[in-house]
Design an enzyme around this catalytic site. Sequence first.
Site, PDB file in Angstrom:
ATOM      1  N   GLY A  31       0.811  -1.216   0.000  1.00 57.38           N
ATOM      2  CA  GLY A  31       0.000   0.000   0.000  1.00 57.38           C
ATOM      3  C   GLY A  31       0.841   1.261   0.000  1.00 57.38           C
ATOM      4  O   GLY A  31       2.022   1.228  -0.347  1.00 57.38           O
ATOM      5  N   GLY A  36       5.517   4.469  -8.838  1.00 53.00           N
ATOM      6  CA  GLY A  36       6.256   3.224  -9.084  1.00 53.00           C
ATOM      7  C   GLY A  36       5.314   2.020  -9.069  1.00 53.00           C
ATOM      8  O   GLY A  36       5.345   1.180  -9.975  1.00 53.00           O
ATOM      9  N   HIS A  37       4.444   1.960  -8.044  1.00 52.32           N
ATOM     10  CA  HIS A  37       3.468   0.848  -7.981  1.00 52.32           C
ATOM     11  C   HIS A  37       2.520   0.915  -9.166  1.00 52.32           C
ATOM     12  O   HIS A  37       2.184  -0.105  -9.771  1.00 52.32           O
ATOM     13  CB  HIS A  37       2.599   0.950  -6.724  1.00 52.32           C
ATOM     14  CG  HIS A  37       3.330   0.780  -5.434  1.00 52.32           C
ATOM     15  ND1 HIS A  37       3.480   1.799  -4.523  1.00 52.32           N
ATOM     16  CD2 HIS A  37       3.941  -0.304  -4.895  1.00 52.32           C
ATOM     17  CE1 HIS A  37       4.138   1.351  -3.473  1.00 52.32           C
ATOM     18  NE2 HIS A  37       4.435   0.090  -3.669  1.00 52.32           N
ATOM     19  N   GLN A  61       7.816  -9.258   7.876  1.00 57.19           N
ATOM     20  CA  GLN A  61       9.041  -8.819   7.196  1.00 57.19           C
ATOM     21  C   GLN A  61       9.644  -7.571   7.833  1.00 57.19           C
ATOM     22  O   GLN A  61      10.627  -7.026   7.336  1.00 57.19           O
ATOM     23  CB  GLN A  61       8.796  -8.596   5.701  1.00 57.19           C
ATOM     24  CG  GLN A  61       7.937  -7.403   5.334  1.00 57.19           C
ATOM     25  CD  GLN A  61       7.625  -7.368   3.840  1.00 57.19           C
ATOM     26  OE1 GLN A  61       6.817  -8.158   3.350  1.00 57.19           O
ATOM     27  NE2 GLN A  61       8.273  -6.477   3.108  1.00 57.19           N
ATOM     28  N   GLY A 147       9.357  -4.276  -8.573  1.00 55.95           N
ATOM     29  CA  GLY A 147      10.246  -3.178  -8.955  1.00 55.95           C
ATOM     30  C   GLY A 147      11.701  -3.529  -8.695  1.00 55.95           C
ATOM     31  O   GLY A 147      12.019  -4.269  -7.761  1.00 55.95           O
ATOM     32  N   MET A 184      11.363   6.361  -6.129  1.00 58.45           N
ATOM     33  CA  MET A 184      10.061   6.396  -5.463  1.00 58.45           C
ATOM     34  C   MET A 184       9.964   5.277  -4.441  1.00 58.45           C
ATOM     35  O   MET A 184      10.374   4.138  -4.701  1.00 58.45           O
ATOM     36  CB  MET A 184       8.954   6.262  -6.494  1.00 58.45           C
ATOM     37  CG  MET A 184       8.898   7.474  -7.361  1.00 58.45           C
ATOM     38  SD  MET A 184       7.233   7.808  -7.870  1.00 58.45           S
ATOM     39  CE  MET A 184       7.507   9.350  -8.714  1.00 58.45           C
TER      40      MET A 184
HETATM   41  O1  PAF Z   1       8.011  -4.860  -1.934  1.00 56.67           O
HETATM   42  C1  PAF Z   1       7.043  -4.894  -1.153  1.00 56.67           C
HETATM   43  O2  PAF Z   1       6.219  -3.973  -1.069  1.00 56.67           O
HETATM   44  C2  PAF Z   1       6.874  -6.096  -0.221  1.00 56.67           C
HETATM   45  O3  PAF Z   1       8.094  -6.569   0.200  1.00 56.67           O
HETATM   46  C3  PAF Z   1       6.026  -7.206  -0.846  1.00 56.67           C
HETATM   47  C4  PAF Z   1       6.690  -7.816  -2.058  1.00 56.67           C
HETATM   48  C5  PAF Z   1       4.650  -6.673  -1.203  1.00 56.67           C
HETATM   49  C6  PAF Z   1       5.831  -8.347   0.177  1.00 56.67           C
HETATM   50  O4  PAF Z   1       5.193  -7.888   1.335  1.00 56.67           O
END
Ligand code: PAF
Length: 282
Positions: A31, A36-37, A61, A147, A184
């Site tokens: 989110g 970039g997304h 993570q 990315g 970004m």
């Molecule tokens: O790059 C990210 O935003 C995160 O590491 C991902 C790949 C969505 C996994 O939670």
Amino acid sequence: MQVFKHIHELRSQISVQKVRGKKVGLVPTMGALHRGHLELVSAARRENDVVVASIFVNPTQFNNPEDLKKYPRSLETDLQLLEAENCDFVFVPEENEIYPEEPLTKIQFGYLNSIMEGAHRPGHFDGVGLVVGKLFNIVQPDRAYFGKKDLQQLTIIKKMVHDLNFDIEIIPYPIVREKDGLAMSSRNARLNDEERKEAPAIYRNLELISERLSKQETSFEAAKKSFIEEVDRHSTLCTEYIEVVDTKTLRPVENLGEGKNVSICVAVFAGNIRLIDNVSII
Ligand code: PAF
């Protein structure tokens, strides 16, 4: 655009599409979407019949609880942006949908986890591997988009797909930058004015040393030293690491041999915000 909170609902909609022979593209995100997304979503839109984006701030993570707490969240805006990109399905699970109980499965990445991000963020890639593996099993996409800013994440995911025979094509996408060169990142939203002003020095100096290296005007050691000196002279910036690696294997390289594709990867703190970036020298 349809928004799903539950795995079984998303799965049943995707299976309807798959039975019709539709190709599915997945863009996994946490989110706080930026251009970039959205470029990943737009690439997925061009190359697939059905586009699925996921928004899940994955707790496993984050090695730093403060970073998890402060990670930017903007679900309403994110959904509007995805709708504008013609995304079909958005998966926005709650934490207990993804982790109904403590997972015991660990995917280990050996050498790839022992350097750079892996070395400085213990446990980070265990969490990335786990959640991306889950998303791959839930969505079963034909293609998944990542990315290149997170080069090490991309490398690890490619390796996982290969090692575990996921039938998914991983599509890497070039780094998208602000006008002043700053890569970004959702974390950029947390930079204060001074940090934001100084942060473009990261890419400026990456470009500078990459040019000097490709013209063989400097050694790797001198280039790294000059990057740290130039970047860290800014009052808010502090380099955590700079590594020159083979782009495919992420093994350290000592020279720019014939046909080698080499990347310079860095992590730099701007105040308390940790930014990563990389450039490649072919
Ligand atoms: O790059 C990210 O935003 C995160 O590491 C991902 C790949 C969505 C996994 O939670």
